[in-house]
Scaffold this motif. Structure first.
Motif, PDB file in Angstrom:
ATOM      1  N   ASN A  91       0.794  -1.226   0.000  1.00 42.68           N
ATOM      2  CA  ASN A  91       0.000   0.000   0.000  1.00 42.68           C
ATOM      3  C   ASN A  91       0.829   1.280   0.000  1.00 42.68           C
ATOM      4  O   ASN A  91       0.277   2.370  -0.175  1.00 42.68           O
ATOM      5  CB  ASN A  91      -0.942   0.016   1.204  1.00 42.68           C
ATOM      6  N   LYS A 119       2.379   3.516  -1.904  1.00 42.50           N
ATOM      7  CA  LYS A 119       2.451   3.928  -3.297  1.00 42.50           C
ATOM      8  C   LYS A 119       1.992   5.371  -3.419  1.00 42.50           C
ATOM      9  O   LYS A 119       1.275   5.884  -2.549  1.00 42.50           O
ATOM     10  CB  LYS A 119       1.625   3.010  -4.203  1.00 42.50           C
ATOM     11  N   TYR A 120       2.404   6.001  -4.488  1.00 47.53           N
ATOM     12  CA  TYR A 120       2.195   7.436  -4.650  1.00 47.53           C
ATOM     13  C   TYR A 120       0.719   7.816  -4.634  1.00 47.53           C
ATOM     14  O   TYR A 120       0.362   8.912  -4.195  1.00 47.53           O
ATOM     15  CB  TYR A 120       2.843   7.894  -5.952  1.00 47.53           C
ATOM     16  N   GLU A 121      -0.128   6.912  -5.068  1.00 46.21           N
ATOM     17  CA  GLU A 121      -1.563   7.196  -5.115  1.00 46.21           C
ATOM     18  C   GLU A 121      -2.153   7.428  -3.719  1.00 46.21           C
ATOM     19  O   GLU A 121      -3.189   8.064  -3.573  1.00 46.21           O
ATOM     20  CB  GLU A 121      -2.319   6.043  -5.787  1.00 46.21           C
ATOM     21  N   ASN A 122      -1.479   6.928  -2.695  1.00 47.70           N
ATOM     22  CA  ASN A 122      -1.982   7.073  -1.319  1.00 47.70           C
ATOM     23  C   ASN A 122      -1.321   8.220  -0.563  1.00 47.70           C
ATOM     24  O   ASN A 122      -1.449   8.304   0.660  1.00 47.70           O
ATOM     25  CB  ASN A 122      -1.759   5.763  -0.546  1.00 47.70           C
ATOM     26  N   ARG A 123      -0.631   9.105  -1.273  1.00 45.17           N
ATOM     27  CA  ARG A 123       0.170  10.145  -0.626  1.00 45.17           C
ATOM     28  C   ARG A 123      -0.654  11.107   0.228  1.00 45.17           C
ATOM     29  O   ARG A 123      -0.102  11.758   1.122  1.00 45.17           O
ATOM     30  CB  ARG A 123       0.948  10.934  -1.679  1.00 45.17           C
ATOM     31  N   ASN A 124      -1.943  11.233  -0.039  1.00 46.07           N
ATOM     32  CA  ASN A 124      -2.766  12.173   0.717  1.00 46.07           C
ATOM     33  C   ASN A 124      -3.437  11.545   1.930  1.00 46.07           C
ATOM     34  O   ASN A 124      -4.154  12.232   2.668  1.00 46.07           O
ATOM     35  CB  ASN A 124      -3.846  12.778  -0.202  1.00 46.07           C
TER      36      ASN A 124
END
Length: 224
Positions: free
Chosen positions: A180, A182-187
């Protein structure tokens, strides 16, 4: 003012606007390059420190483990030996990534085109995510290195239950984070809690600055 004069005035004004746009774009890019260079420079100390400490840790660990494997394997605590081996190997992999990152940071030149710098920053971003994933894979072995053979005969059910639960929990967390992070979860809050410091924040600010410059250039080109 006749039609010819109006056309000349329009042409002159248009040329001045284009010249002003070129100057503003160049100034913006130059300032951005300097700022990005400073941001990346702020990442060097922590990476150098981590690399040096990691080399010492892995070096000493490798020496001790080699001695045990060659001279005291039969008497050694196998749980400690195998757990320490996994930890040292994962740390060594992480060190290679840190070395790649440090080399990349030093290779970023203030005169590089923005696109070239963006590619290097993308590499730093991906490698930062990977090194964090790898380091979190160490979590389970921190719960097993102290195991010993007497556990099989001396421990009761409650002791076994607590130990197994702790190891399973740490294993689950390590695997979950590995897949998990990964850049998509940065927020997400848990992501920000992990990635908050000199190894991530300057990198993200640099990427955002370059993206803003690209958007500015795109908008200006579209308007002209």
């Amino acid at each position: 003012m006749n039609e010819l004069e109006l056309k000349k005035l329009w042409q002159t004004t248009n040329e001045k606007l284009e010249e002003s746009f070129v100057i503003n774009s160049k100034n913006t890019e130059d300032i951005t390059r300097i700022t990005v260079h400073n941001f990346l420079g702020s990442m060097k100390p922590i990476k150098i420190f981590t690399l040096l400490v990691g080399i010492i840790w892995v070096g000493l660990g490798a020496i001790i483990l080699s001695h045990i494997y060659f001279y005291a394997f039969s008497e050694a605590n196998k749980f400690f030996l195998f757990s320490a081996t996994i930890q040292i190997l994962l740390t060594a992999i992480a060190l290679w990534i840190y070395l790649y990152q440090l080399i990349t940071i030093y290779q970023v030149d203030i005169t590089d085109p923005i696109l070239k710098t963006q590619k290097k920053l993308a590499g730093l971003k991906i490698s930062t995510l990977w090194v964090t994933r790898i380091l979190f894979l160490q979590l389970p072995v921190w719960t097993t290195f102290w195991w010993h053979e007497t556990m099989l005969t001396d421990w009761n059910l409650l002791q076994w239950a607590m130990t197994v639960i702790a190891t399973v929990l740490f294993t689950y967390v390590a695997i979950w984070l590995f897949f998990n992070i990964k850049y998509e979860n940065r927020n997400k809050k848990w992501f920000k809690l992990i990635f908050n410091g000199k190894e991530w924040t300057p990198l993200m600010k640099s990427i955002e600055l370059l993206e803003q410059v690209e958007e500015y250039k795109t908008d200006k080109n579209a308007s002209t």
